[in-house]
Scaffold this active site. Sequence first.
Site, mmCIF file in Angstrom:
data_model
loop_
_atom_site.group_PDB
_atom_site.id
_atom_site.type_symbol
_atom_site.label_atom_id
_atom_site.label_comp_id
_atom_site.label_asym_id
_atom_site.label_seq_id
_atom_site.Cartn_x
_atom_site.Cartn_y
_atom_site.Cartn_z
ATOM 1 N N SER A 12 -7.596 8.004 5.572
ATOM 2 C CA SER A 12 -7.904 9.268 4.879
ATOM 3 C C SER A 12 -7.201 9.329 3.517
ATOM 4 C CB SER A 12 -7.542 10.475 5.744
ATOM 5 O OG SER A 12 -6.160 10.571 5.931
ATOM 6 N N ASN A 13 -6.006 8.770 3.425
ATOM 7 C CA ASN A 13 -5.329 8.743 2.121
ATOM 8 C C ASN A 13 -6.043 7.810 1.147
ATOM 9 O OD1 ASN A 13 -2.675 10.359 1.893
ATOM 10 N ND2 ASN A 13 -2.659 9.561 3.973
ATOM 11 N N LYS A 64 5.170 -15.162 7.914
ATOM 12 C CA LYS A 64 4.967 -13.973 7.070
ATOM 13 C C LYS A 64 4.855 -14.382 5.604
ATOM 14 C CE LYS A 64 6.519 -9.351 6.139
ATOM 15 N NZ LYS A 64 6.808 -8.113 6.819
ATOM 16 N N ARG A 90 3.225 -2.032 8.023
ATOM 17 C CA ARG A 90 3.998 -3.266 8.068
ATOM 18 C C ARG A 90 5.054 -3.246 6.978
ATOM 19 N NH1 ARG A 90 1.928 -7.170 11.195
ATOM 20 N NH2 ARG A 90 -0.212 -6.562 11.661
ATOM 21 N N ILE A 92 6.892 -4.711 3.893
ATOM 22 C CA ILE A 92 6.565 -5.637 2.810
ATOM 23 C C ILE A 92 7.692 -6.673 2.727
ATOM 24 C CG2 ILE A 92 6.247 -5.821 0.305
ATOM 25 C CD1 ILE A 92 3.921 -4.391 1.623
ATOM 26 N N ASN A 106 4.791 3.921 -1.725
ATOM 27 C CA ASN A 106 4.485 4.209 -0.314
ATOM 28 C C ASN A 106 4.514 5.713 -0.092
ATOM 29 O OD1 ASN A 106 4.044 3.679 2.485
ATOM 30 N ND2 ASN A 106 6.216 4.078 2.868
ATOM 31 N N HIS A 108 5.146 8.562 3.008
ATOM 32 C CA HIS A 108 5.688 8.690 4.358
ATOM 33 C C HIS A 108 5.582 10.153 4.798
ATOM 34 C CE1 HIS A 108 7.957 7.635 7.865
ATOM 35 N NE2 HIS A 108 8.677 8.718 7.688
#
Length: 193
Positions: A12-13, A64, A90, A92, A106, A108
């Site tokens: 949705s973001n 990774k 995840r 970074i 980011n 939150h």
Amino acid sequence: MKIAVFASGNGSNFEAIANQIRAENNEAELVLLFCDRKQAFVIERSRQLGIPSYSFSPADFTSKTEYEEAILALLQENQIELIVLAGYMRLIGTTLLMAYQQKILNIHPALLPDFPGLHGIRDAFEAQVSQTGVTIHLVDDGVDTGPIIAQEAVSLEVGETLESLERKIHQVEHRLYPIVIQQFIEELEMSKN
Ligand code: GAR
């Protein structure tokens, strides 16, 4: 300024950011979506919006580092300058952090440093705080620890449920993140001149 959004789930973001960037019609261009889960609904959203999506998971790679090197190659091919994490669940790693220093944002769903991690809304709700909120920050090598750029509080009302709180938090996210991204891009562009 070419932007990539990273997401893992609903998206949705991602959709709010994509719509806002289109409406603004300025220097910013949302070039691609990267998703680490091939079945995530955000991929369907990107299809509907006509934004290319790329999806691979760490399980496709032996480490990774290799996983992130593949992402980095994708970003460099597309001349991406800014990474926007929007529900990318995840951490970074060093490869991307080194390549995009101070250029990974980011969001939150809590007032950091309170309630970091995967369940910010639920953790705040269960702690029975009177207010929680939304934080936008630069990404560093910790879990939701990078420098904070913007925060907005959300109050918990009498009779608040987890679902009603989630709705309120998401409404704030969808309004705040596109604005903060836009301001961040303008500052980056100014620092180039
Ligand atoms: C958002 O609430 C975002 O803040 C959160 O995941 C949700 C993704 O929703 N991110 C984190 O919890 C990161 N630690 P969306 O997929 O509908 O945009």
